[in-house]
Scaffold this motif. Structure first.
Motif, mmCIF file in Angstrom:
data_model
loop_
_atom_site.group_PDB
_atom_site.id
_atom_site.type_symbol
_atom_site.label_atom_id
_atom_site.label_comp_id
_atom_site.label_asym_id
_atom_site.label_seq_id
_atom_site.Cartn_x
_atom_site.Cartn_y
_atom_site.Cartn_z
ATOM 1 N N GLN A 1 0.870 -1.182 0.000
ATOM 2 C CA GLN A 1 0.000 0.000 0.000
ATOM 3 C C GLN A 1 0.905 1.229 0.000
ATOM 4 O O GLN A 1 1.768 1.358 0.869
ATOM 5 C CB GLN A 1 -0.895 0.060 1.246
ATOM 6 C CG GLN A 1 -1.912 -1.065 1.343
ATOM 7 C CD GLN A 1 -1.338 -2.269 2.066
ATOM 8 O OE1 GLN A 1 -0.667 -2.121 3.073
ATOM 9 N NE2 GLN A 1 -1.573 -3.458 1.544
ATOM 10 N N HIS A 2 0.719 2.079 -0.975
ATOM 11 C CA HIS A 2 1.544 3.290 -1.090
ATOM 12 C C HIS A 2 0.588 4.467 -1.208
ATOM 13 O O HIS A 2 -0.001 4.698 -2.259
ATOM 14 C CB HIS A 2 2.450 3.172 -2.320
ATOM 15 C CG HIS A 2 3.450 4.272 -2.457
ATOM 16 N ND1 HIS A 2 4.556 4.172 -3.258
ATOM 17 C CD2 HIS A 2 3.534 5.496 -1.888
ATOM 18 C CE1 HIS A 2 5.261 5.293 -3.193
ATOM 19 N NE2 HIS A 2 4.655 6.112 -2.370
ATOM 20 N N ARG A 3 0.421 5.185 -0.090
ATOM 21 C CA ARG A 3 -0.583 6.255 -0.058
ATOM 22 C C ARG A 3 0.055 7.570 0.344
ATOM 23 O O ARG A 3 0.816 7.627 1.315
ATOM 24 C CB ARG A 3 -1.701 5.882 0.927
ATOM 25 C CG ARG A 3 -2.412 4.602 0.493
ATOM 26 C CD ARG A 3 -3.385 4.096 1.532
ATOM 27 N NE ARG A 3 -4.027 2.871 1.082
ATOM 28 C CZ ARG A 3 -4.192 1.773 1.838
ATOM 29 N NH1 ARG A 3 -3.775 1.748 3.084
ATOM 30 N NH2 ARG A 3 -4.777 0.705 1.335
ATOM 31 N N ASN A 4 -0.213 8.580 -0.432
ATOM 32 C CA ASN A 4 0.285 9.936 -0.145
ATOM 33 C C ASN A 4 -0.915 10.829 0.127
ATOM 34 O O ASN A 4 -1.998 10.609 -0.432
ATOM 35 C CB ASN A 4 1.045 10.511 -1.344
ATOM 36 C CG ASN A 4 2.315 9.746 -1.716
ATOM 37 O OD1 ASN A 4 2.942 10.038 -2.728
ATOM 38 N ND2 ASN A 4 2.700 8.759 -0.942
ATOM 39 N N PRO A 5 -0.741 11.882 0.953
ATOM 40 C CA PRO A 5 -1.896 12.732 1.257
ATOM 41 C C PRO A 5 -2.383 13.520 0.048
ATOM 42 O O PRO A 5 -3.576 13.689 -0.176
ATOM 43 C CB PRO A 5 -1.383 13.682 2.342
ATOM 44 C CG PRO A 5 0.106 13.575 2.320
ATOM 45 C CD PRO A 5 0.452 12.255 1.723
ATOM 46 N N GLY B 1 -3.164 11.183 5.160
ATOM 47 C CA GLY B 1 -1.772 11.222 5.621
ATOM 48 C C GLY B 1 -0.912 10.361 4.717
ATOM 49 O O GLY B 1 -1.302 10.041 3.592
ATOM 50 N N TYR B 2 0.258 9.978 5.211
ATOM 51 C CA TYR B 2 1.229 9.217 4.415
ATOM 52 C C TYR B 2 1.308 7.780 4.927
ATOM 53 O O TYR B 2 1.388 7.559 6.139
ATOM 54 C CB TYR B 2 2.599 9.878 4.549
ATOM 55 C CG TYR B 2 3.644 9.316 3.615
ATOM 56 C CD1 TYR B 2 3.765 9.794 2.319
ATOM 57 C CD2 TYR B 2 4.512 8.307 4.023
ATOM 58 C CE1 TYR B 2 4.722 9.278 1.452
ATOM 59 C CE2 TYR B 2 5.469 7.793 3.172
ATOM 60 C CZ TYR B 2 5.572 8.286 1.888
ATOM 61 O OH TYR B 2 6.517 7.783 1.028
ATOM 62 N N GLU B 3 1.265 6.827 4.021
ATOM 63 C CA GLU B 3 1.395 5.427 4.434
ATOM 64 C C GLU B 3 2.103 4.613 3.363
ATOM 65 O O GLU B 3 1.709 4.639 2.193
ATOM 66 C CB GLU B 3 0.007 4.816 4.684
ATOM 67 C CG GLU B 3 0.093 3.397 5.207
ATOM 68 C CD GLU B 3 -1.270 2.737 5.366
ATOM 69 O OE1 GLU B 3 -2.227 3.150 4.686
ATOM 70 O OE2 GLU B 3 -1.360 1.800 6.173
ATOM 71 N N ASP C 1 7.407 8.143 -10.342
ATOM 72 C CA ASP C 1 7.882 8.842 -9.152
ATOM 73 C C ASP C 1 7.540 8.074 -7.882
ATOM 74 O O ASP C 1 8.236 8.195 -6.881
ATOM 75 C CB ASP C 1 7.196 10.213 -9.105
ATOM 76 C CG ASP C 1 8.079 11.257 -8.473
ATOM 77 O OD1 ASP C 1 9.180 11.465 -8.997
ATOM 78 O OD2 ASP C 1 7.671 11.831 -7.444
ATOM 79 N N SER C 2 6.443 7.323 -7.914
ATOM 80 C CA SER C 2 5.962 6.671 -6.687
ATOM 81 C C SER C 2 6.171 5.161 -6.720
ATOM 82 O O SER C 2 6.906 4.605 -5.902
ATOM 83 C CB SER C 2 4.477 7.010 -6.472
ATOM 84 O OG SER C 2 4.307 8.412 -6.361
ATOM 85 N N VAL C 3 5.558 4.476 -7.701
ATOM 86 C CA VAL C 3 5.667 3.005 -7.748
ATOM 87 C C VAL C 3 7.112 2.572 -8.045
ATOM 88 O O VAL C 3 7.500 1.435 -7.761
ATOM 89 C CB VAL C 3 4.663 2.399 -8.763
ATOM 90 C CG1 VAL C 3 4.789 0.889 -8.838
ATOM 91 C CG2 VAL C 3 3.235 2.759 -8.363
HETATM 92 C C1 ISE Z 1 8.107 11.016 -3.682
HETATM 93 O O1 ISE Z 1 8.951 11.549 -4.691
HETATM 94 C C2 ISE Z 1 8.845 9.989 -2.906
HETATM 95 O O2 ISE Z 1 9.930 9.581 -3.214
HETATM 96 C C3 ISE Z 1 8.043 9.364 -1.840
HETATM 97 O O3 ISE Z 1 8.795 8.436 -1.106
HETATM 98 C C4 ISE Z 1 6.853 8.695 -2.455
HETATM 99 O O4 ISE Z 1 6.045 8.148 -1.449
HETATM 100 C C5 ISE Z 1 6.025 9.696 -3.258
HETATM 101 O O5 ISE Z 1 4.959 9.023 -3.883
HETATM 102 C C6 ISE Z 1 6.901 10.361 -4.320
HETATM 103 O O6 ISE Z 1 6.146 11.320 -5.006
#
Ligand code: ISE
Length: 337
Positions: free
Chosen positions: A155-159, A235-237, A173-175
């Protein structure tokens, strides 16, 4: 042998500024010698209170400065290739924030340039490998403590996302972090990527489909899935559950202080990646510095950067066609074996 790293930090944005503080206050064996940003005022603000550091607007000028003997690249990914090639030509230690470059073709050029140099100079900023829980799960897998690893659920969650965060960036950038983590956990290459777009949140900016479900296969058949959800608000998870023959392991749960007060119970959700991975970033940069002082690298290589770029390329194609897309990799050069 170099006694102390005099680092030029290229890019004084969110991540660059964080690394500058880290190098200046917590890392041993390195100092900030120069900060480069196209916005010179931002570079000047970043060196405030750092004795002996200079602010510049041009990366090449920093690399040519006699006081600089290492470089940390924290610009957006599409600017990495040019700076990397110039830094490789200088034969100095390089820490390059992820992604190495945004596509497999340009990442391969970097791998080729490093091969020509004949030694590994680039460490790629996949800091999850330095997180204590990631390392613990990695060890359980390597030692076969719970039998064979069968599946990984991420699970990769950003606010929320910053302005200009495109649909492709959910992958690039994320996965990209999960691509690296899966390769790190399994010690195998990823063979295919599929992306499924389901019901989307109304909180995503125009052009972004959020969340997305990414399905990944490794060479031995380990299946992994990632929920990437970058406008999740709460939040961030970043969490993982690993299924083994003889057990299940979960990492990344928010387990801060649990409070009961005023008729309520609970705790705080981690707000962002700086807080979630602060200790991992410290460990990553210290490992880079310690290794660089021995003329080595202390973490993921340019090959890891290239292999994840190939996964991202397949992922972006899969976003568009919904198909299972094969990851194509060139043969691994001897330097990285
Ligand atoms: C960000 O650039 C990061 O490296 C974070 O670790 C990641 O969770 C986020 O999705 C990216 O945008």
């Amino acid at each position: 042998m170099t006694k102390i790293l005099r680092v030029a930090v290229i890019g004084a944005g969110r991540m660059g500024a964080d690394h500058i503080q880290r190098l200046n206050t917590r890392i041993h064996g390195a100092e900030v010698a120069a900060v480069v940003d196209v916005d010179l005022t931002r570079a000047q603000a970043a060196i405030e209170g750092i004795p002996g550091a200079i602010a510049l607007a041009d990366a090449e000028e920093a690399l040519n400065n006699g006081d600089v003997n290492a470089v940390l690249i924290a610009t957006p990914g599409f600017l990495h290739e040019d700076i990397l090639l110039k830094a490789i030509a200088k034969d100095i230690p390089i820490l390059c924030e992820k992604p190495l470059t945004p596509d497999a073709g340009s990442s391969w050029k970097i791998v080729e340039a490093e091969q020509k140099l004949g030694r590994k100079r680039i460490q790629v900023g996949f800091m999850r490998r330095f997180d204590a829980e990631y390392a613990a799960l990695g060890k359980i897998i390597r030692d076969s403590e719970l039998g064979e690893l069968l599946m990984l659920h991420h699970q990769h969650r950003n606010p929320t996302t910053p302005a200009g965060f495109t649909n492709e960036m959910l992958i690039n950038d994320s996965v990209v972090h999960e691509f690296d983590a899966i390769r790190y956990f399994t010690g195998e290459e990823i063979t295919s990527v599929q992306v499924r777009l389901g019901k989307a949140t109304r909180n995503a900016p125009a052009g972004q489909h959020d969340p997305q479900h990414v399905l990944i296969e490794t060479a031995s058949g380990v299946l992994a899935d990632v929920e990437i959800y970058v406008n999740a608000k709460f939040g961030y998870e970043v969490a993982t559950q690993a299924s083994f023959e003889d057990g299940i392991v979960s990492i990344g749960a928010d387990t801060g202080p649990y409070t009961r007060s005023n008729g309520r119970w609970g705790g705080e959700v981690t707000p962002g990646f700086e807080e979630r991975f602060g200790a991992a970033y410290d460990a990553e940069i210290q490992s880079w510095v310690d290794a660089a002082l021995r003329d080595e690298i202390g973490g993921p290589t340019a090959w890891d950067g290239y292999a994840t770029a190939a996964c991202c390329e397949a992922g972006v194609e899969a976003q568009k066609n919904g198909e299972k897309v094969a990851v194509k990799l060139n043969a691994k050069p001897a330097l990285y074996r």
